[in-house]
Design a protein around this motif. Structure first.
Motif, PDB file in Angstrom:
ATOM      1  N   LEU A 286     -71.745   9.466 -18.168  1.00 48.76           N
ATOM      2  CA  LEU A 286     -71.811  10.405 -17.829  1.00 48.76           C
ATOM      3  C   LEU A 286     -71.864  11.079 -16.560  1.00 48.76           C
ATOM      4  O   LEU A 286     -71.625  12.205 -15.779  1.00 48.76           O
ATOM      5  CB  LEU A 286     -73.222  11.173 -18.789  1.00 48.76           C
ATOM      6  N   ALA A 287     -72.522   9.881 -15.620  1.00 45.05           N
ATOM      7  CA  ALA A 287     -72.476  10.080 -14.605  1.00 45.05           C
ATOM      8  C   ALA A 287     -71.071  10.672 -14.304  1.00 45.05           C
ATOM      9  O   ALA A 287     -71.208  11.241 -13.060  1.00 45.05           O
ATOM     10  CB  ALA A 287     -73.390   8.965 -14.118  1.00 45.05           C
ATOM     11  N   SER A 288     -70.017  10.230 -14.412  1.00 40.91           N
ATOM     12  CA  SER A 288     -68.716   9.338 -13.680  1.00 40.91           C
ATOM     13  C   SER A 288     -68.157  10.754 -14.004  1.00 40.91           C
ATOM     14  O   SER A 288     -67.273  11.745 -13.770  1.00 40.91           O
ATOM     15  CB  SER A 288     -67.809   8.591 -14.445  1.00 40.91           C
ATOM     16  N   GLY A 289     -68.937  11.532 -14.688  1.00 39.11           N
ATOM     17  CA  GLY A 289     -68.037  13.647 -15.079  1.00 39.11           C
ATOM     18  C   GLY A 289     -67.526  13.259 -16.457  1.00 39.11           C
ATOM     19  O   GLY A 289     -66.809  15.081 -16.494  1.00 39.11           O
ATOM     20  N   SER A 290     -66.999  12.419 -16.855  1.00 39.35           N
ATOM     21  CA  SER A 290     -66.835  12.446 -18.686  1.00 39.35           C
ATOM     22  C   SER A 290     -67.174  13.725 -19.476  1.00 39.35           C
ATOM     23  O   SER A 290     -68.247  13.727 -19.326  1.00 39.35           O
ATOM     24  CB  SER A 290     -66.894  11.476 -19.054  1.00 39.35           C
ATOM     25  N   LYS A 291     -66.683  13.981 -19.868  1.00 40.02           N
ATOM     26  CA  LYS A 291     -67.459  14.711 -21.282  1.00 40.02           C
ATOM     27  C   LYS A 291     -67.202  14.227 -22.433  1.00 40.02           C
ATOM     28  O   LYS A 291     -66.106  13.524 -23.026  1.00 40.02           O
ATOM     29  CB  LYS A 291     -66.162  15.926 -21.304  1.00 40.02           C
ATOM     30  N   VAL A 292     -68.235  14.024 -23.566  1.00 41.25           N
ATOM     31  CA  VAL A 292     -68.348  12.822 -24.307  1.00 41.25           C
ATOM     32  C   VAL A 292     -69.145  14.088 -25.880  1.00 41.25           C
ATOM     33  O   VAL A 292     -70.182  14.581 -25.793  1.00 41.25           O
ATOM     34  CB  VAL A 292     -69.391  12.083 -24.111  1.00 41.25           C
ATOM     35  N   PHE A 293     -67.895  14.150 -26.299  1.00 45.25           N
ATOM     36  CA  PHE A 293     -68.372  14.567 -28.097  1.00 45.25           C
ATOM     37  C   PHE A 293     -69.091  13.429 -28.858  1.00 45.25           C
ATOM     38  O   PHE A 293     -67.999  12.302 -28.842  1.00 45.25           O
ATOM     39  CB  PHE A 293     -67.333  14.977 -28.881  1.00 45.25           C
ATOM     40  N   TYR A 294     -70.532  13.527 -29.302  1.00 49.22           N
ATOM     41  CA  TYR A 294     -71.139  12.446 -30.352  1.00 49.22           C
ATOM     42  C   TYR A 294     -71.100  12.601 -31.396  1.00 49.22           C
ATOM     43  O   TYR A 294     -72.545  13.001 -31.811  1.00 49.22           O
ATOM     44  CB  TYR A 294     -72.034  11.749 -29.099  1.00 49.22           C
ATOM     45  N   CYS A 295     -71.380  11.327 -32.549  1.00 48.09           N
ATOM     46  CA  CYS A 295     -71.417  12.197 -33.340  1.00 48.09           C
ATOM     47  C   CYS A 295     -71.923  11.286 -33.983  1.00 48.09           C
ATOM     48  O   CYS A 295     -70.719  10.138 -34.414  1.00 48.09           O
ATOM     49  CB  CYS A 295     -70.156  13.118 -34.654  1.00 48.09           C
ATOM     50  N   ASP A 296     -73.138  11.183 -35.146  1.00 47.80           N
ATOM     51  CA  ASP A 296     -73.457   9.175 -35.516  1.00 47.80           C
ATOM     52  C   ASP A 296     -75.009   9.916 -36.479  1.00 47.80           C
ATOM     53  O   ASP A 296     -75.417  11.374 -36.431  1.00 47.80           O
ATOM     54  CB  ASP A 296     -74.118   8.818 -33.916  1.00 47.80           C
ATOM     55  N   HIS A 297     -74.748   9.076 -37.618  1.00 47.48           N
ATOM     56  CA  HIS A 297     -76.414   9.004 -38.313  1.00 47.48           C
ATOM     57  C   HIS A 297     -77.020   7.750 -37.988  1.00 47.48           C
ATOM     58  O   HIS A 297     -78.009   7.934 -38.969  1.00 47.48           O
ATOM     59  CB  HIS A 297     -75.833   9.205 -39.214  1.00 47.48           C
ATOM     60  N   HIS A 298     -76.588   7.014 -36.826  1.00 52.21           N
ATOM     61  CA  HIS A 298     -77.601   5.701 -37.095  1.00 52.21           C
ATOM     62  C   HIS A 298     -78.845   6.041 -35.801  1.00 52.21           C
ATOM     63  O   HIS A 298     -79.019   6.904 -35.374  1.00 52.21           O
ATOM     64  CB  HIS A 298     -76.767   4.385 -36.425  1.00 52.21           C
ATOM     65  N   PHE A 299     -79.912   5.568 -35.525  1.00 54.46           N
ATOM     66  CA  PHE A 299     -80.464   5.533 -34.857  1.00 54.46           C
ATOM     67  C   PHE A 299     -79.950   5.543 -33.666  1.00 54.46           C
ATOM     68  O   PHE A 299     -79.112   4.737 -32.649  1.00 54.46           O
ATOM     69  CB  PHE A 299     -81.358   4.464 -35.139  1.00 54.46           C
ATOM     70  N   ALA A 300     -80.864   6.206 -32.444  1.00 52.34           N
ATOM     71  CA  ALA A 300     -79.882   7.274 -31.857  1.00 52.34           C
ATOM     72  C   ALA A 300     -80.945   7.001 -30.225  1.00 52.34           C
ATOM     73  O   ALA A 300     -80.755   7.277 -29.477  1.00 52.34           O
ATOM     74  CB  ALA A 300     -79.890   8.886 -31.585  1.00 52.34           C
ATOM     75  N   GLY A 301     -82.331   6.699 -30.695  1.00 52.38           N
ATOM     76  CA  GLY A 301     -83.305   6.295 -29.556  1.00 52.38           C
ATOM     77  C   GLY A 301     -84.265   7.282 -29.713  1.00 52.38           C
ATOM     78  O   GLY A 301     -84.226   7.958 -30.207  1.00 52.38           O
ATOM     79  N   ASP A 302     -85.171   7.052 -28.477  1.00 51.79           N
ATOM     80  CA  ASP A 302     -86.037   8.269 -28.547  1.00 51.79           C
ATOM     81  C   ASP A 302     -86.072   9.423 -27.731  1.00 51.79           C
ATOM     82  O   ASP A 302     -86.854  10.347 -28.657  1.00 51.79           O
ATOM     83  CB  ASP A 302     -87.734   7.705 -27.555  1.00 51.79           C
TER      84      ASP A 302
END
Length: 320
Positions: A70-86
């Motif tokens: 994200l810091a590099s300017g990339s675009k990220v679509f993130y789909c998941d069902h696991h623990f994602a952090g706080d």
């Protein structure tokens, strides 16, 4: 701009990507691996901005790599069902589709995202992820016959089976190659009707390995838990996950663990919460080094052998 598809090498990751690329075809670089290889996002270069799709790998385990992208300017679509952090990242380039409910998998989230356009693939994935009741209900609501649903169940289970192994050498197919072979089909039922060679090899390998797995007597069983120990062998590593699912289906009131020898000092463990209470597997796994996963199914990549008794006691108490 370079495009990357980063996905888990199991049924859920593969079927999610098939749905997405059937809807939005484009040339991408594939990044995947064995099912337990989830630290995949670090393989995406950050020298130039990119478009990145991430499917069925824990955001928590990939957070640092995601932040760098994200810091590099990339675009990220993130789909998941696991623990994602706080907390999820807050960034203009980040689009999350995350749900950790125990009756959800990534392919079902993509199915919702696409309004059911390639639902048969989502049904196969849900069966592969051992969400049998959810998959059967979705199949029925979609007008599929009992025979068609059973065919999709077998396909999903076998795709999932292919993802398990210590390394790619254990697998029948590299997950990227299996994706390429299967993704030409908008419907998995047509794939089965064509009886493609990859399907023939998978189904035969699954039957042979499962027969060996089911012949292993439990090393521990009580009212709340069942534990099976497998040898340090390629067939055992391949079958560990799907054997855990099958044992859970046969023992719905018990938590089940498949413990596989991993060299002289460690065990590889697949954990399944009881089907009657599909929660807590991730919490148990995270008590031990290299453990993680989701509520209904989790694992420990390297459990020191001297901790097996501690693990079994913790497992037994966790669902007592």
């Amino acid at each position: 701009m370079q495009r990357y598809d980063v996905f888990n090498g199991d049924a859920d990751g593969i079927c999610a990507l098939i749905q997405l690329r059937q809807a939005f075809p484009c040339d991408t670089q594939l990044i995947t691996g064995v099912k337990r290889d989830i630290a995949l996002l670090q393989q995406v270069p950050t020298a130039e901005p990119a478009e990145v799709v991430v499917l069925d790998i824990s955001l928590d385990r990939n957070r640092e790599a995601l932040d760098r992208l994200l810091a590099s300017g990339s675009k990220v679509f993130y789909c998941d069902h696991h623990f994602a952090g706080d907390e999820l990242p807050v960034h203009d380039g980040f689009t999350p589709l995350i749900d950790t409910a125990p009756t959800v998998c990534t392919s079902l989230l993509i199915d919702q995202h696409l309004n059911g356009r390639f639902r048969e693939w989502a049904v196969a994935a849900a069966f592969g992820d051992n969400l049998n009741a959810v998959a059967a209900e979705l199949a029925s609501a979609s007008g599929l016959s009992a025979e068609q649903a059973e065919a999709l169940r077998q396909l999903g289970v076998c795709i999932n089976y292919n993802g398990y192994g210590e390394s790619l050498d254990d697998l029948h197919f590299h997950p990227a190659d299996l994706y390429r072979a299967f993704s030409v089909y908008a419907s998995p039922l047509q794939l089965l009707a064509d009886n493609v060679p990859a399907w023939q090899k998978l189904s035969q390998g699954y039957a042979e390995d499962m027969e060996q797995g089911l012949s292993c007597a439990p090393a521990h069983q009580c009212e709340s838990a069942l534990v099976v120990i497998l040898p340090d062998a390629p067939w055992a590593r391949r079958v560990s996950g799907v054997l855990g699912n099958e044992l859970a289906n046969r023992n719905p009131e018990r938590a089940c663990a498949v413990v596989t020898e991993a060299g002289e000092e460690h065990y590889l463990i697949s954990i399944r919460a009881p089907l009657s209470n599909r929660t807590g597997a991730d919490e148990l796994a995270r008590r031990f080094p290299t453990g993680g996963g989701r509520k209904a199914a989790a694992g420990i990549n390297k459990l020191p052998k001297q901790q097996l008794g501690e693990f079994v006691a913790a497992m037994t108490a966790h669902w007592r």
